[in-house]
Design an enzyme around this catalytic site. Structure first.
Site, PDB file in Angstrom:
ATOM      1  N   LYS A 268     -11.756   1.868  12.554  1.00  0.00           N
ATOM      2  CA  LYS A 268     -13.112   2.268  12.953  1.00  0.00           C
ATOM      3  C   LYS A 268     -14.002   2.348  11.710  1.00  0.00           C
ATOM      4  O   LYS A 268     -13.683   3.067  10.762  1.00  0.00           O
ATOM      5  CB  LYS A 268     -13.075   3.626  13.670  1.00  0.00           C
ATOM      6  CG  LYS A 268     -14.464   4.235  13.924  1.00  0.00           C
ATOM      7  CD  LYS A 268     -14.383   5.555  14.699  1.00  0.00           C
ATOM      8  CE  LYS A 268     -15.746   6.246  14.770  1.00  0.00           C
ATOM      9  NZ  LYS A 268     -15.699   7.563  15.429  1.00  0.00           N
ATOM     10  N   ASP A 273     -22.435   8.452  11.473  1.00  0.00           N
ATOM     11  CA  ASP A 273     -22.437   8.805  12.897  1.00  0.00           C
ATOM     12  C   ASP A 273     -23.390   9.969  13.135  1.00  0.00           C
ATOM     13  O   ASP A 273     -23.022  11.132  12.949  1.00  0.00           O
ATOM     14  CB  ASP A 273     -21.006   9.166  13.334  1.00  0.00           C
ATOM     15  CG  ASP A 273     -20.926   9.508  14.817  1.00  0.00           C
ATOM     16  OD1 ASP A 273     -21.925   9.289  15.540  1.00  0.00           O
ATOM     17  OD2 ASP A 273     -19.854   9.988  15.247  1.00  0.00           O
ATOM     18  N   LYS A 280     -25.955  14.813  16.853  1.00  0.00           N
ATOM     19  CA  LYS A 280     -25.115  15.922  16.400  1.00  0.00           C
ATOM     20  C   LYS A 280     -26.009  16.997  15.790  1.00  0.00           C
ATOM     21  O   LYS A 280     -26.837  16.700  14.938  1.00  0.00           O
ATOM     22  CB  LYS A 280     -24.141  15.435  15.315  1.00  0.00           C
ATOM     23  CG  LYS A 280     -22.998  14.595  15.826  1.00  0.00           C
ATOM     24  CD  LYS A 280     -22.052  14.212  14.688  1.00  0.00           C
ATOM     25  CE  LYS A 280     -20.986  13.236  15.138  1.00  0.00           C
ATOM     26  NZ  LYS A 280     -19.968  13.829  16.028  1.00  0.00           N
ATOM     27  N   ASP A 350     -22.338   9.914  21.504  1.00  0.00           N
ATOM     28  CA  ASP A 350     -21.561  10.348  20.341  1.00  0.00           C
ATOM     29  C   ASP A 350     -20.087   9.917  20.443  1.00  0.00           C
ATOM     30  O   ASP A 350     -19.341  10.027  19.480  1.00  0.00           O
ATOM     31  CB  ASP A 350     -21.671  11.870  20.191  1.00  0.00           C
ATOM     32  CG  ASP A 350     -21.282  12.338  18.798  1.00  0.00           C
ATOM     33  OD1 ASP A 350     -21.140  11.487  17.894  1.00  0.00           O
ATOM     34  OD2 ASP A 350     -21.122  13.569  18.609  1.00  0.00           O
ATOM     35  N   GLU A 352     -18.911   7.018  20.262  1.00  0.00           N
ATOM     36  CA  GLU A 352     -19.189   5.621  19.926  1.00  0.00           C
ATOM     37  C   GLU A 352     -17.977   4.897  19.339  1.00  0.00           C
ATOM     38  O   GLU A 352     -17.863   3.683  19.449  1.00  0.00           O
ATOM     39  CB  GLU A 352     -20.362   5.545  18.918  1.00  0.00           C
ATOM     40  CG  GLU A 352     -20.006   5.753  17.432  1.00  0.00           C
ATOM     41  CD  GLU A 352     -19.409   7.108  17.114  1.00  0.00           C
ATOM     42  OE1 GLU A 352     -19.633   8.046  17.894  1.00  0.00           O
ATOM     43  OE2 GLU A 352     -18.702   7.233  16.096  1.00  0.00           O
ATOM     44  N   ARG A 354     -14.793   4.786  20.129  1.00  0.00           N
ATOM     45  CA  ARG A 354     -13.920   4.086  21.086  1.00  0.00           C
ATOM     46  C   ARG A 354     -14.574   2.828  21.616  1.00  0.00           C
ATOM     47  O   ARG A 354     -13.889   1.923  22.086  1.00  0.00           O
ATOM     48  CB  ARG A 354     -13.516   5.060  22.207  1.00  0.00           C
ATOM     49  CG  ARG A 354     -14.666   5.615  22.992  1.00  0.00           C
ATOM     50  CD  ARG A 354     -14.293   6.873  23.753  1.00  0.00           C
ATOM     51  NE  ARG A 354     -14.131   8.030  22.872  1.00  0.00           N
ATOM     52  CZ  ARG A 354     -13.657   9.200  23.251  1.00  0.00           C
ATOM     53  NH1 ARG A 354     -13.276   9.381  24.506  1.00  0.00           N
ATOM     54  NH2 ARG A 354     -13.545  10.200  22.403  1.00  0.00           N
TER      55      ARG A 354
HETATM   56  N1  BES Z   1     -16.707  10.585  14.507  1.00  0.00           N
HETATM   57  C1  BES Z   1     -16.662  11.532  15.558  1.00  0.00           C
HETATM   58  C2  BES Z   1     -15.396  12.366  15.517  1.00  0.00           C
HETATM   59  C3  BES Z   1     -15.401  13.441  14.488  1.00  0.00           C
HETATM   60  C4  BES Z   1     -16.126  14.598  14.688  1.00  0.00           C
HETATM   61  C5  BES Z   1     -14.656  13.310  13.354  1.00  0.00           C
HETATM   62  C6  BES Z   1     -16.107  15.593  13.738  1.00  0.00           C
HETATM   63  C7  BES Z   1     -14.638  14.303  12.405  1.00  0.00           C
HETATM   64  C8  BES Z   1     -15.358  15.451  12.593  1.00  0.00           C
HETATM   65  C9  BES Z   1     -16.706  10.838  16.899  1.00  0.00           C
HETATM   66  O1  BES Z   1     -17.502   9.710  16.958  1.00  0.00           O
HETATM   67  C10 BES Z   1     -17.288  11.821  17.854  1.00  0.00           C
HETATM   68  O2  BES Z   1     -18.416  12.180  17.689  1.00  0.00           O
HETATM   69  N2  BES Z   1     -16.490  12.215  18.845  1.00  0.00           N
HETATM   70  C11 BES Z   1     -16.908  13.145  19.828  1.00  0.00           C
HETATM   71  C12 BES Z   1     -16.419  12.652  21.155  1.00  0.00           C
HETATM   72  C13 BES Z   1     -16.948  13.424  22.324  1.00  0.00           C
HETATM   73  C14 BES Z   1     -18.415  13.177  22.511  1.00  0.00           C
HETATM   74  C15 BES Z   1     -16.167  12.994  23.539  1.00  0.00           C
HETATM   75  C16 BES Z   1     -16.289  14.493  19.477  1.00  0.00           C
HETATM   76  O3  BES Z   1     -15.133  14.545  19.067  1.00  0.00           O
HETATM   77  O4  BES Z   1     -16.986  15.502  19.611  1.00  0.00           O
HETATM   78 ZN    ZN Z   2     -17.773   8.720  15.190  1.00  0.00          ZN
HETATM   79 MN    MN Z   3     -19.549  10.216  17.360  1.00  0.00          MN
END
Ligand code: BES
Ligand code: ZN
Ligand code: MN
Length: 500
Positions: A268, A273, A280, A350, A352, A354
């Site tokens: 990835k 992000d 966020k 968010d 994104e 996957r």
């Molecule tokens: N890149 C983030 C995951 C992440 C969050 C990694 C915080 C490290 C620290 C990913 O893209 C994300 O935002 N995932 C969301 C998914 C949710 C919306 C289902 C998450 O984990 O909150």
């Molecule tokens: Zn992400």
């Molecule tokens: Mn994200």
């Protein structure tokens, strides 16, 4: 990036003949006493170690580091506590060596020796011992100074480390492996630490081209037009909100018969992000430059495989883009069509990672590899499962899972397998499309992410490694330094060096 190199060598030499700034000697708590070799060394130095131990100035506690200034052939003898012998293992060895190396560097030491025999116990063989000592010291010494303009000339660095070995064996291969893997970890950390205004998708793609050139890899970079033409609708959906246009980088290494199916690694590569329209909030938006950690690790893993000339074929696929807010951003409720023609209902912009992986995995599957492993900062939920200590992974194939677990033991990168039970598939059924990318309740976040990704690997043996938490360290301790960790580089290298 400029990083002053630390070289490592091994040497069979009598202790009292060693000439160096410092000499590290390890002691277990239960037996803080001098072996005959150490006694000989100590006699020539006025028995200063012996009296230090006798006066209880050094107890051998785990983490204890006692500097004894003698100003002879060796300027300083450094007594290092290893704690209880029965609790001693590679983890303790690794972090002890790393911490002591950091201390010496910060004291202004330029070179030091490590008396490897004193760090040994019955569980560890000589080869593993030398390799782990070298890798641990090099990892612990990592620092990221690229963006400091002041006091640059005060940056301290260890020039050389000599591992004093008691055996006549030649440890060239172990030191080579450790140096190449440490370099891959450091370069991964450098690029992940690079701020998102510099490390854009185009920058990272150019960086990959540079790696390919010096390391003899085939490199193909697809730009936005080509990605659109290939109909990678999920990837394009995420990328369309950013002025920094996407790239798809494919790196290939052939280390064996070209007819042998490659292993595929998909990483990835979100260079920043923001969350997109589901932005966020502060402080969760901080550090989101680390969202490219999977892609950057994959690039350096394939480079290291090439440098080590491993007997495998390997293909690395990295979708690189930025998840931003813009009039052109994709939205919740959008339906995107993936590269494998599946339609995906978007619920939260968010999630994104996957989506870009869906297309990259489908592309990798099309190359018919023997296995696919993806590395991704996919979820914040990875923190809830294992915290900063370990990395959750999931797999559709027992053999691949077993390989990852074995590599974990060898590399000291802790992983834990989670299940992919079919019940989880219920919660990503969509009313409007073939599938939705998240569940409504957010339960079992790591597993749901993997359950979605499973749709794109086309029955090829597959594993998903979620480094959402372990990509980053808040502490400067042991082999970790604050910032990017280089997660999965050591793990994947241990897996690939033994791949059959
Ligand atoms: N890149 C983030 C995951 C992440 C969050 C990694 C915080 C490290 C620290 C990913 O893209 C994300 O935002 N995932 C969301 C998914 C949710 C919306 C289902 C998450 O984990 O909150
Ligand atoms: Zn992400
Ligand atoms: Mn994200």
């Amino acid at each position: 990036m400029d990083r002053a190199a630390t070289s490592v060598k091994s040497l069979k030499i009598e202790l009292s003949k060693v000439k160096d700034d410092s000499l590290l000697i390890g002691f277990f708590k239960e037996k803080v006493s001098l072996s005959s070799e150490l006694k000989k060394l100590d006699n020539e130095h006025g028995n200063i170690m012996g009296s230090c131990i006798k006066n209880n100035n050094f107890k051998g506690e785990k983490g204890e580091v006692k500097n004894v200034f003698i100003n002879k052939n060796v300027k300083n003898i450094v007594l290092v506590g290893l704690g209880e012998e029965k609790k001693y293992n590679f983890d303790v060895l690794s972090n002890t060596i790393a911490d002591a190396s950091k201390k010496l560097r910060d004291n202004g030491t330029e070179s030091f020796g490590i008396y490897s025999e004193s760090f040994k116990n019955s569980k560890l063989n000589d080869e593993e011992l030398v390799e782990k000592i070298a890798l641990s010291a090099l990892m612990g010494l990592y620092k990221f100074n690229e963006y400091k303009t002041k006091d640059k000339d005060e940056v301290k660095n260890i020039r050389e480390i000599t591992i004093i070995a008691n055996s006549n064996k030649n440890f060239e291969n172990q030191i080579k492996y450790a140096s190449i893997v440490a370099d891959a970890v450091s370069k991964t950390r450098d690029l992940v630490n690079t701020p998102p205004n510099a490390a854009t998708p185009a920058y990272v793609a150019d960086y990959a081209k540079g790696l390919a050139k010096i390391s003899n890899l085939k490199c193909t970079v697809f730009d936005e037009k080509q990605i659109e033409k290939m109909k990678m609708g999920c990837f394009i959906g995420v990328a369309q909100g950013s002025i920094n246009r996407p790239r798809l980088v494919v790196l290939e290494y052939y280390g064996t018969d070209k007819n042998q199916k490659p292993i595929a690694i998909v990483g990835k590569g979100i260079t920043f992000d923001s969350g997109g329209l589901n932005v966020k909030p502060y402080p969760y938006i901080l550090n989101m430059k680390d969202d490219k950690g999977g892609a950057v690790a994959a690039m350096h893993i394939i480079e290291a495989c090439s440098k080590l000339k491993l007997n495998i074929n390997l293909i690395v696929v990295t979708p690189l883009c930025e998840n931003m807010i813009d009039a052109a951003s994709y939205r919740p409720d959008d339906v995107l069509t993936a590269y494998n023609k599946m339609t995906v209902e978007i619920r939260n912009t968010d999630a994104e990672g996957r989506l870009v992986l869906a297309d990259a995995l489908a592309y990798a599957a099309e190359q018919k590899p023997q296995a696919i492993i993806d590395i991704a900062t996919l979820t914040g939920a990875s923190m809830i499962v294992l915290g900063y200590v370990g990395t959750p992974f999931l797999s559709t194939d027992e053999k691949v899972a077993e390989k990852i677990k074995n590599a974990s033991k060898k590399s000291l990168e802790k992983v834990w397998e989670l299940p992919l039970w079919s019940e989880y598939e219920e919660s990503i059924k969509s009313d409007v499309a073939d599938v939705k990318h998240i569940s409504d309740d957010g339960d079992a976040g790591v597993i749901i992410g993997a359950t979605f990704l499973k749709n794109f690997v086309n029955d090829i043996p597959w594993a998903h490694i979620d480094i959402g938490t372990t990509v980053w360290s808040k502490v400067d301790k042991g082999v970790l330094t604050k910032g990017a960790t280089g997660a999965t580089v050591r793990l994947m290298m241990e897996m690939l060096r033994e791949w059959k």
